[in-house]
Design an enzyme around this catalytic site. Structure first.
Site, PDB file in Angstrom:
ATOM      1  N   GLY A   1      -1.580  -9.604  12.334  1.00 64.85           N
ATOM      2  CA  GLY A   1      -2.135  -8.286  12.666  1.00 64.85           C
ATOM      3  C   GLY A   1      -2.955  -7.649  11.566  1.00 64.85           C
ATOM      4  O   GLY A   1      -2.942  -6.434  11.410  1.00 64.85           O
TER       5      GLY A   1
ATOM      6  N   CYS B   1       2.970  13.615  -7.003  1.00 62.63           N
ATOM      7  CA  CYS B   1       1.938  14.453  -7.605  1.00 62.63           C
ATOM      8  C   CYS B   1       0.678  13.623  -7.847  1.00 62.63           C
ATOM      9  O   CYS B   1       0.756  12.443  -8.176  1.00 62.63           O
ATOM     10  CB  CYS B   1       2.462  15.034  -8.915  1.00 62.63           C
TER      11      CYS B   1
ATOM     12  N   HIS C   1       0.814  -1.220   0.000  1.00 69.52           N
ATOM     13  CA  HIS C   1       0.000   0.000   0.000  1.00 69.52           C
ATOM     14  C   HIS C   1       0.846   1.268   0.000  1.00 69.52           C
ATOM     15  O   HIS C   1       0.375   2.325   0.391  1.00 69.52           O
ATOM     16  CB  HIS C   1      -0.952   0.004   1.201  1.00 69.52           C
TER      17      HIS C   1
END
Ligand code: NAD
Ligand code: ZN
Length: 232
Positions: free
Chosen positions: A175, A112, A104
């Site tokens: 987790g 940008c 991620h």
């Protein structure tokens, strides 16, 4: 192969999205963190991810991060270790893990929001909570280099993850609530490859995924020491 989520960083003082005291209770993270906000209200994206950037910079890796780094160090040269993380806090690398795929992205980089712009992503520790930073080249809003809700996983990370899953003989997720795709589906590919599949988390999965054959409930920083027999 290891898959980690926000829960592994809980002992470093970083809040998870879901679960008790999660960021979700304060923010509608899908609203603040959705890719569409870059067009209509980029300030909201920084409002959510700016403080998370500052908090992850101030945090230190915990025992769970250290155990995974130690396991990687101890492996034989012929054994491949791949750590796929959904976290953007950078704590695995700071603990010493080498082969890390940041599925991620990372909160420590800014880029940008205009896909046609040539500005190189750059390391940035400014949380930009006061004003939306603008691109010096094209004047579009700058954004954290994180995969937002509604966005696809970048091609490289996606390809590297799929390749690792093909050859996987041990898959441990740690987790993660197992609700965010595509990472939530990785265990099925691992099972298909014949891997031993283990779920480590504080809370049980909301709807149990039968591809996990073993489950150890508890704090990652405690369970991992026992599971790997590593003292840090
Ligand atoms: P999640 O917030 O959906 O779930 C976190 C899980 O961790 C919960 O099921 C909770 O029971 C568990 N948990 C809490 N404390 C734990 C501990 N000490 N040991 C073991 N487990 C513990 O997180 P997710 O599944 O990773 O998905 C949310 C998305 O948001 C992901 O992309 C995630 O990486 C991202 N996120 C990242 C960070 C970070 O980088 N530190 C923080 C918040 C959210
Ligand atoms: Zn630009």
């Amino acid at each position: 192969m290891i898959l980690t989520g926000a829960g592994i960083s809980a002992a470093s003082g970083l809040r998870t999205f879901r679960g008790k005291d999660g960021v979700w209770e304060e923010y509608d993270v899908e609203e603040f963190g959705h890719v569409n906000r870059l067009q209509d209200n980029p300030g909201r994206v920084w409002e959510l991810f700016g403080p998370l950037r500052a908090e992850s910079k101030a945090a230190a890796p915990n025992t769970a991060h250290a155990v995974l780094a130690e396991v990687e160090r101890r492996l034989h040269a012929t054994q491949l270790f791949v750590l796929i993380t959904q976290n953007f806090d950078g704590l695995h690398q700071r603990a010493g893990s080498k082969n890390v795929i940041e599925l991620h992205g990372t909160s420590h980089r800014t880029r940008c929001s205009n896909p046609d712009c040539d500005l190189e992503p750059f390391i940035d520790e400014n949380p930009h909570t006061d004003a939306v930073p603008l691109c010096p080249m094209c004047d579009h809003a700058l954004r954290p280099d994180i995969v937002l809700f509604g966005e696809r996983i970048p091609a490289l990370q996606s390809w590297e993850s799929k390749r690792a899953l093909r050859d996987c003989d041990l898959f441990i997720s740690i987790g993660t609530s197992g609700t965010v795709a595509p990472a939530s589906n990785f265990v099925r590919s691992a099972e298909y490859a014949g891997a031993r599949t283990i779920y480590v988390n504080l809370d049980p999965m909301e709807s149990r995924n039968p591809a996990y054959k073993e489950e150890y409930l508890g704090k990652a920083e405690e369970v991992l020491c026992k599971l790997f027999g590593v003292e840090t």
